[in-house]
Design a protein around this motif. Structure first.
Motif, PDB file in Angstrom:
ATOM      1  N   VAL A  84      -7.159  -5.399  41.473  1.00 26.52           N
ATOM      2  CA  VAL A  84      -6.293  -4.276  41.092  1.00 26.52           C
ATOM      3  C   VAL A  84      -6.899  -3.513  39.916  1.00 26.52           C
ATOM      4  N   GLY A  85      -7.410  -4.239  38.927  1.00 23.82           N
ATOM      5  CA  GLY A  85      -8.006  -3.576  37.768  1.00 23.82           C
ATOM      6  C   GLY A  85      -9.225  -2.749  38.123  1.00 23.82           C
ATOM      7  N   TYR A  86     -10.067  -3.280  39.025  1.00 23.49           N
ATOM      8  CA  TYR A  86     -11.254  -2.532  39.436  1.00 23.49           C
ATOM      9  C   TYR A  86     -10.870  -1.274  40.200  1.00 23.49           C
ATOM     10  N   GLY A  87      -9.856  -1.379  41.052  1.00 21.92           N
ATOM     11  CA  GLY A  87      -9.404  -0.195  41.776  1.00 21.92           C
ATOM     12  C   GLY A  87      -8.852   0.873  40.848  1.00 21.92           C
ATOM     13  N   VAL A  88      -8.086   0.441  39.835  1.00 22.35           N
ATOM     14  CA  VAL A  88      -7.541   1.407  38.875  1.00 22.35           C
ATOM     15  C   VAL A  88      -8.662   2.074  38.085  1.00 22.35           C
ATOM     16  N   SER A  89      -9.683   1.296  37.698  1.00 26.93           N
ATOM     17  CA  SER A  89     -10.799   1.877  36.944  1.00 26.93           C
ATOM     18  C   SER A  89     -11.579   2.892  37.768  1.00 26.93           C
ATOM     19  N   LEU A  91     -10.315   4.803  40.068  1.00 25.06           N
ATOM     20  CA  LEU A  91      -9.494   5.993  40.314  1.00 25.06           C
ATOM     21  C   LEU A  91      -9.107   6.724  39.036  1.00 25.06           C
ATOM     22  N   TYR A  92      -9.357   6.130  37.881  1.00 21.64           N
ATOM     23  CA  TYR A  92      -8.896   6.741  36.640  1.00 21.64           C
ATOM     24  C   TYR A  92      -9.558   8.100  36.396  1.00 21.64           C
ATOM     25  N   ALA A  95      -8.457  10.850  38.944  1.00 29.46           N
ATOM     26  CA  ALA A  95      -7.047  11.179  38.718  1.00 29.46           C
ATOM     27  C   ALA A  95      -6.893  12.024  37.454  1.00 29.46           C
ATOM     28  N   LEU A 247     -10.024   9.269  46.004  1.00 30.83           N
ATOM     29  CA  LEU A 247      -8.716   9.209  45.357  1.00 30.83           C
ATOM     30  C   LEU A 247      -7.599   9.383  46.376  1.00 30.83           C
ATOM     31  N   ILE A 254      -1.933   3.281  49.442  1.00 30.93           N
ATOM     32  CA  ILE A 254      -0.855   2.753  48.606  1.00 30.93           C
ATOM     33  C   ILE A 254       0.500   3.340  49.002  1.00 30.93           C
TER      34      ILE A 254
END
Length: 371
Positions: A84-89, A91-92, A95, A247, A254
């Motif tokens: 989850v953390g890698y996916g958020v990084s 897309l940050y 986004a 993105l 999701i």
């Protein structure tokens, strides 16, 4: 029996039915009230329980490979957190870039209605003298600046408080998930041991195994389908020439966990993206239309074929259910609404509970079954 006793009995029966209905309504309102005002307590527990329910087969697989259960639970939880953390990084950055481009959308919209704005300005100038307009502007200047200055610190304080609460809840979910993975089986065995009869013990074990197997299968199938939809969205938007297609592909994956509502939100977002990226109306509409075609194929063909009629539910009730959980627990409530609904449907179908609930959830009518 006298004729006067029959209306009396009917009246007593009607009064009893009204009392039962009133009691059910009050019970429902009490449950909703409790869920709403206890969301900060219940939400981390339910989210952690659902994550542990999905991840428990992987933990058991590692245990069968002679890996200790505490280490197996820690490894699975670590994989989930880092994934989850890698996916958020990833897309940050895109986004944040699109958030910075939002003023471009407003400026393009302003250009589209420029003629209307000019007509309104001319109407205002004709109705108000220039001196009064300039005086009003001067009077509004200082209050605006002072309002911005006085509202900045409370806004910053509220943002810091909200971030702290989210971090605490996230840490709570992680800790509870690990404890559920580690001691969930022990808790189940103790519950079964506390049952008074052998029939109750068998029903409890069967209920847990059925929920775990069916929910794990449902989540696995839905995750694969949503991932395929995200990949297809990424490919199509790349061909069209939309910026940051990764993105939008991830968002498609999701948001599709919230049927109907999620795709609707993404369609609106992609409409805005097309409006920013392109000039002609055809190109603007091509971006959301491409996603809608993919979503129709997924929702009407792929998902029903993969899940079958067992998990098929009435779309209207699904949307209402998600609205209720969204009102209760926000965006997280919308995402966990469908797994909770599937849990209730599985329990009702396997243990013959609430038959009217199963009939309402069914996506097929009796006329369809007869045909």
């Amino acid at each position: 029996m006298s004729t006067g006793q029959i209306p009396a009995r009917q009246s007593a029966r009607l009064s009893r039915l009204n009392a039962e209905l009133s009691l059910k309504i009050l019970t429902l309102l009490a449950v909703l009230y409790t869920l709403y005002f206890a969301r900060s307590l219940l939400l981390p527990i339910i989210v952690a329980a659902l994550i542990a329910l999905f991840a428990s087969p992987a933990v058991r697989f590692l245990v069968r490979l002679k890996c200790p259960k505490p280490l197996s639970s820690l490894l699975i939880l670590t994989v989930i957190i880092f994934g989850v953390g890698y996916g958020v990084s990833l897309l940050y950055t895109p986004a944040a870039t699109w958030l910075e481009r939002l003023p471009l959308l407003s400026s393009k919209l302003a250009l589209q209605v420029d003629g209307v704005a000019e007509s309104l300005d001319s109407l205002k100038a004709s109705m108000l003298p220039e001196s009064s307009t300039s005086a009003a502007a001067k009077e509004e200047e200082n209050p605006l600046n002072s309002a911005l200055g006085t509202s900045f610190l409370p806004l910053l304080s509220m943002l810091a408080q909200t971030t702290a609460i989210m971090l605490v809840q996230l840490a709570t979910v992680i800790i509870l998930t690990y404890l559920f993975l580690l001691f969930g089986g022990t808790l189940l065995r103790n519950i079964v041991r506390a049952a008074s009869t052998l029939h109750e013990k068998k029903n409890l074990v069967k209920m847990y195994q059925t929920i775990e197997q069916d929910i794990s299968r449902y989540v696995l199938v839905i995750t694969v389908i949503n991932t395929m939809l995200g990949v297809a969205t990424f490919i199509v938007l790349s061909i069209i020439g939309v910026a940051d297609p990764l993105l939008w592909g991830v968002l498609a994956t999701i948001l599709n966990f919230a049927p109907y509502l999620g795709p609707f939100v993404l369609t609106l977002l992609l409409t805005a993206v097309g409006f920013i990226e392109f000039q002609s109306p055809g190109q603007v509409l091509l971006v959301p239309a491409a996603f809608l075609v993919l979503n129709v194929i997924e929702s009407q063909l792929v998902t029903p074929m993969a899940l079958g009629k067992r998990f098929n539910m009435n779309p209207l009730l699904v949307v209402i259910w998600m609205f209720i959980w969204g009102w209760l627990w926000g965006a997280v409530g919308v995402l966990i609404a469908i797994p909770l609904l599937v849990c209730l449907k599985i329990i009702a179908s396997h243990f013959e509970l609430l038959p009217y609930w199963q009939i309402l959830l069914s996506a097929e009518s009796s006329a369809d079954n007869n045909n």
